[in-house]
Design a protein around this motif. Structure first.
Motif, PDB file in Angstrom:
ATOM      1  N   PHE A  62      37.315  45.153  41.518  1.00 47.32           N
ATOM      2  CA  PHE A  62      37.698  45.861  40.289  1.00 47.32           C
ATOM      3  C   PHE A  62      36.773  45.459  39.137  1.00 47.32           C
ATOM      4  O   PHE A  62      36.340  46.311  38.345  1.00 47.32           O
ATOM      5  N   LEU A  63      36.465  44.167  39.057  1.00 49.98           N
ATOM      6  CA  LEU A  63      35.579  43.674  37.994  1.00 49.98           C
ATOM      7  C   LEU A  63      34.176  44.269  38.136  1.00 49.98           C
ATOM      8  O   LEU A  63      33.560  44.679  37.145  1.00 49.98           O
ATOM      9  N   TYR A 120      47.388  45.952  37.191  1.00 51.09           N
ATOM     10  CA  TYR A 120      48.277  46.209  38.344  1.00 51.09           C
ATOM     11  C   TYR A 120      47.969  45.245  39.482  1.00 51.09           C
ATOM     12  O   TYR A 120      48.884  44.743  40.151  1.00 51.09           O
ATOM     13  N   ASP A 121      46.684  44.945  39.690  1.00 53.81           N
ATOM     14  CA  ASP A 121      46.270  43.988  40.720  1.00 53.81           C
ATOM     15  C   ASP A 121      46.839  42.606  40.441  1.00 53.81           C
ATOM     16  O   ASP A 121      47.360  41.932  41.340  1.00 53.81           O
ATOM     17  N   ARG A 122      46.765  42.170  39.178  1.00 50.02           N
ATOM     18  CA  ARG A 122      47.323  40.860  38.809  1.00 50.02           C
ATOM     19  C   ARG A 122      48.856  40.858  38.956  1.00 50.02           C
ATOM     20  O   ARG A 122      49.440  39.854  39.329  1.00 50.02           O
ATOM     21  N   PHE A 123      49.473  41.982  38.643  1.00 49.97           N
ATOM     22  CA  PHE A 123      50.923  42.120  38.791  1.00 49.97           C
ATOM     23  C   PHE A 123      51.334  41.924  40.245  1.00 49.97           C
ATOM     24  O   PHE A 123      52.276  41.173  40.551  1.00 49.97           O
ATOM     25  N   LEU A 124      50.632  42.569  41.165  1.00 48.99           N
ATOM     26  CA  LEU A 124      50.951  42.423  42.588  1.00 48.99           C
ATOM     27  C   LEU A 124      50.692  40.998  43.075  1.00 48.99           C
ATOM     28  O   LEU A 124      51.486  40.440  43.847  1.00 48.99           O
ATOM     29  N   ALA A 125      49.572  40.407  42.624  1.00 51.62           N
ATOM     30  CA  ALA A 125      49.200  39.061  43.077  1.00 51.62           C
ATOM     31  C   ALA A 125      50.206  38.004  42.634  1.00 51.62           C
ATOM     32  O   ALA A 125      50.499  37.061  43.377  1.00 51.62           O
ATOM     33  N   ILE A 126      50.763  38.168  41.425  1.00 51.79           N
ATOM     34  CA  ILE A 126      51.673  37.156  40.878  1.00 51.79           C
ATOM     35  C   ILE A 126      53.132  37.467  41.206  1.00 51.79           C
ATOM     36  O   ILE A 126      53.907  36.560  41.551  1.00 51.79           O
ATOM     37  N   CYS A 127      53.512  38.720  41.124  1.00 51.63           N
ATOM     38  CA  CYS A 127      54.919  39.089  41.329  1.00 51.63           C
ATOM     39  C   CYS A 127      55.272  39.350  42.794  1.00 51.63           C
ATOM     40  O   CYS A 127      56.439  39.245  43.181  1.00 51.63           O
ATOM     41  N   ARG A 131      53.296  39.920  49.812  1.00 53.75           N
ATOM     42  CA  ARG A 131      52.923  41.269  50.233  1.00 53.75           C
ATOM     43  C   ARG A 131      51.579  41.716  49.666  1.00 53.75           C
ATOM     44  O   ARG A 131      51.060  42.771  50.044  1.00 53.75           O
ATOM     45  N   TYR A 132      51.033  40.915  48.787  1.00 54.72           N
ATOM     46  CA  TYR A 132      49.784  41.291  48.116  1.00 54.72           C
ATOM     47  C   TYR A 132      48.643  41.628  49.084  1.00 54.72           C
ATOM     48  O   TYR A 132      47.983  42.659  48.912  1.00 54.72           O
ATOM     49  N   PRO A 133      48.388  40.791  50.124  1.00 46.71           N
ATOM     50  CA  PRO A 133      47.281  41.119  51.045  1.00 46.71           C
ATOM     51  C   PRO A 133      47.473  42.459  51.766  1.00 46.71           C
ATOM     52  O   PRO A 133      46.488  43.089  52.161  1.00 46.71           O
ATOM     53  N   LEU A 134      48.717  42.876  51.935  1.00 47.53           N
ATOM     54  CA  LEU A 134      48.991  44.149  52.602  1.00 47.53           C
ATOM     55  C   LEU A 134      48.908  45.326  51.627  1.00 47.53           C
ATOM     56  O   LEU A 134      48.433  46.412  51.981  1.00 47.53           O
ATOM     57  N   SER A 239      45.942  31.515  33.908  1.00 50.29           N
ATOM     58  CA  SER A 239      44.476  31.468  33.869  1.00 50.29           C
ATOM     59  C   SER A 239      43.849  32.664  34.577  1.00 50.29           C
ATOM     60  O   SER A 239      42.750  33.112  34.215  1.00 50.29           O
ATOM     61  N   THR A 240      44.529  33.201  35.607  1.00 51.43           N
ATOM     62  CA  THR A 240      43.991  34.356  36.327  1.00 51.43           C
ATOM     63  C   THR A 240      44.079  35.635  35.492  1.00 51.43           C
ATOM     64  O   THR A 240      43.406  36.621  35.784  1.00 51.43           O
ATOM     65  N   CYS A 241      44.924  35.614  34.450  1.00 58.64           N
ATOM     66  CA  CYS A 241      45.124  36.802  33.613  1.00 58.64           C
ATOM     67  C   CYS A 241      44.445  36.712  32.254  1.00 58.64           C
ATOM     68  O   CYS A 241      44.308  37.736  31.566  1.00 58.64           O
ATOM     69  N   ALA A 242      44.039  35.494  31.855  1.00 60.11           N
ATOM     70  CA  ALA A 242      43.554  35.275  30.489  1.00 60.11           C
ATOM     71  C   ALA A 242      42.356  36.151  30.135  1.00 60.11           C
ATOM     72  O   ALA A 242      42.330  36.796  29.070  1.00 60.11           O
ATOM     73  N   SER A 243      41.353  36.201  31.018  1.00 61.53           N
ATOM     74  CA  SER A 243      40.147  36.989  30.730  1.00 61.53           C
ATOM     75  C   SER A 243      40.470  38.471  30.615  1.00 61.53           C
ATOM     76  O   SER A 243      40.010  39.143  29.682  1.00 61.53           O
ATOM     77  N   HIS A 244      41.260  38.968  31.558  1.00 59.84           N
ATOM     78  CA  HIS A 244      41.630  40.382  31.552  1.00 59.84           C
ATOM     79  C   HIS A 244      42.391  40.746  30.291  1.00 59.84           C
ATOM     80  O   HIS A 244      42.096  41.762  29.638  1.00 59.84           O
TER      81      HIS A 244
END
Length: 309
Positions: A62-63, A120-127, A131-134, A239-244
């Motif tokens: 995405f980046l 949305y990607d960060r939302f799936l990864a954290i929440c 199931r994120y890899p799927l 930290s995974t969301c700070a830059s975004h």
């Protein structure tokens, strides 16, 4: 200089920064010094993502997609602006103006969509970490990015078609440094107020819609992070969301100044557009690369291989 035809206008004159004749050389140096690292930073992000397999994940894909979109976005405007700062002839053909507007709007919309997808990607990864890899595979990531381009340019083509559907007879002087939709639509022979209102509503709706979706995802992310018992776990998640989040605030903040500015408020539209068109693309790769350990490690690996050779 003014080649005006009451039915067909063959070219426009971009007034741009010609109203500041004594500052044009200085502005050229400033904008060039901002554009060079912008281009270099985005190309570096794309290159590192391509060569380092550790970065072949949805977050970095995405980046990389955002970097590509922003590179195209700046290429649409800044080279022409730099050339006009040094040239006496600031003309642009009617077709060239339409294409510049279409690509500017399309790529701007695509940037907003990709920033939303990153949220949305960060939302799936954290929440939904299990199931994120799927849910977010590289294939899904590619389809989402393609959809962002399609939606961005679909809206852009409609807006550009609305503006260029009639003839221009008021003048051929565009009071901007590129073919900005508001500056061009005011030259139309048709009901420019209605057209300007329509395209502005479309742009603002897209801008605010994507921003509200991002805010909603971060509400869910925040509620999930606060439930993490350890302070270290919370810090890692944030930290995974700070830059975004930083880029989102800058991007949508500057964009809202351009598109939500009341007509009666005055101000030079040319100057007001600089943060959104020049400063935001400059800051984006800096924020994403300087605050990212994986990107720094990938850069060190590439440098290490070069020195070993």
């Amino acid at each position: 200089m003014m080649k005006i035809n009451q039915t067909v206008l063959k070219e426009f004159i971009l007034v741009g920064f010609s109203v500041y004749p004594h500052a044009q050389t200085f502005l050229f140096v400033v904008f060039f010094c901002l554009y060079l690292p912008t281009l270099t930073g985005n190309l570096a992000i794309m290159g590192l993502t391509w060569v380092d397999r550790c970065l072949h994940t949805p977050m970095y894909l995405f980046l990389s997609a955002l970097s590509f979109s922003e590179t195209c976005y700046t290429l649409t405007i800044i080279p022409k602006m730099l050339a006009d700062l040094l040239a006496k002839d600031r003309s642009i053909s009617s077709i060239g103006c339409g294409l510049q507007m279409c690509f500017f709007l399309g790529l701007g919309g695509t940037n907003c969509m990709i920033l939303t997808l990153m949220g949305y990607d960060r939302f799936l990864a954290i929440c939904n970490p299990l199931r994120y890899p799927l849910l977010m595979t590289n294939m899904v990531c590619g389809k989402l990015v393609a959809s962002a381009w399609v939606v961005g340019f679909f809206i852009s083509v409609i807006e550009t078609a609305l503006i260029f559907r009639g003839s221009f007879c008021n003048s051929n002087l565009v009071k901007h440094f590129f073919c900005h939709m508001r500056a061009v639509v005011r030259l139309s022979c048709l009901d420019s107020d209605l057209t300007e209102f329509t395209v502005t509503v479309m742009s603002v709706s897209g801008l605010m819609g994507t921003f509200l979706i991002i805010i909603l995802t971060y509400v869910f992310i925040l509620s999930t992070v606060l439930k993490i018992p350890s302070a270290e776990g919370k810090q890692k998640a944030f930290s995974t969301c700070a830059s975004h989040l930083t880029v989102v605030i800058i991007h949508f903040g500057f964009a809202s100044i351009v598109y939500l500015k009341p007509e009666a408020s005055g101000g030079d539209d040319t100057v007001i557009a600089v943060p959104y068109t020049v400063v935001t693309p400059f800051l984006s790769p800096l924020i994403f690369s300087l605050r990212n350990k994986d990107m720094k490690n990938a850069f060190r690996k590439v440098l290490g291989k070069k020195f070993l050779e």
